[in-house]
Design an enzyme around this catalytic site. Structure first.
Site, short mmCIF file in Angstrom:
data_model
loop_
_atom_site.label_atom_id
_atom_site.label_comp_id
_atom_site.label_asym_id
_atom_site.label_seq_id
_atom_site.Cartn_x
_atom_site.Cartn_y
_atom_site.Cartn_z
N TYR A 153 6.56 47.03 11.85
CA TYR A 153 6.79 48.59 11.76
C TYR A 153 6.66 49.01 10.17
O TYR A 153 6.64 48.05 9.38
CB TYR A 153 8.29 48.80 12.02
CG TYR A 153 9.24 48.06 11.29
CD1 TYR A 153 9.87 48.59 10.05
CD2 TYR A 153 9.77 46.78 11.46
CE1 TYR A 153 10.84 47.86 9.27
CE2 TYR A 153 10.65 46.03 10.99
CZ TYR A 153 11.08 46.63 9.47
OH TYR A 153 12.28 46.25 9.04
N CYS A 154 6.55 50.22 9.97
CA CYS A 154 6.37 50.58 8.40
C CYS A 154 6.95 52.15 8.46
O CYS A 154 7.48 52.50 9.57
CB CYS A 154 4.96 50.53 8.14
SG CYS A 154 3.82 51.59 9.02
N THR A 155 6.94 52.87 7.57
CA THR A 155 7.40 54.20 7.53
C THR A 155 6.79 55.02 8.35
O THR A 155 7.51 55.95 9.25
CB THR A 155 7.58 54.84 6.14
OG1 THR A 155 8.24 53.69 5.11
CG2 THR A 155 8.44 55.98 5.95
N CYS B 105 1.38 49.79 9.67
CA CYS B 105 1.70 48.81 10.84
C CYS B 105 0.57 48.98 11.76
O CYS B 105 0.46 47.62 12.43
CB CYS B 105 3.12 48.81 11.55
SG CYS B 105 3.36 50.68 12.05
N ILE C 140 9.05 54.06 11.53
CA ILE C 140 10.51 54.39 11.62
C ILE C 140 10.76 55.72 11.38
O ILE C 140 11.74 56.43 12.02
CB ILE C 140 11.07 53.56 10.44
CG1 ILE C 140 10.91 52.06 10.54
CG2 ILE C 140 12.67 53.75 10.47
CD1 ILE C 140 11.26 51.64 11.95
#
Length: 113
Positions: free
Chosen positions: A11-13, A18, A47
């Site tokens: 996951y990433c922002t 990701c 996210i």
């Protein structure tokens, strides 16, 4: 070796890094006998999309550190006290719960900062 036989969630922002990291890990696992995860998944949209979809946070715990002027991201409708309670990170010096990361691994108490 640590990922072999395990499910991996990336996951990433915002979802871009990701997606690339997931593709890279999948590609690496096809050519390496030592890297065989059970599955590689990513949080589509990152996210940011997840906490918009689940305003109370869903399964997300704590804050997501951001590398821009926003500094961090937490579920919008979740009480700040509940967010702080979810976080398990600690200052590397005094070991007190530490929830505000600002390019350092220690809290801002006079003893540590």
């Amino acid at each position: 070796k640590q990922l072999t036989g395990k499910k991996v969630l990336m996951y990433c922002t915002g979802g871009i890094r990701c997606e690339r990291a997931t593709a890279l890990l999948n590609q690496m696992s096809t050519v390496s006998e030592q890297l065989k995860p059970q599955g590689v998944y990513h949080c589509r949209g990152g996210i940011e999309r997840y906490v918009k979809t689940y305003p109370t946070g869903g399964f997300w715990k704590g804050k997501n550190y951001l590398f821009d002027k926003r500094m961090e991201q937490a579920p919008d409708v979740k009480d700040d006290g509940a967010v702080e309670k979810d976080i398990s990170s600690k200052c590397c010096l005094c070991r007190i719960n530490f929830t505000v990361y600002r390019n350092q691994f220690k809290c801002s108490r006079s003893l540590c900062g």
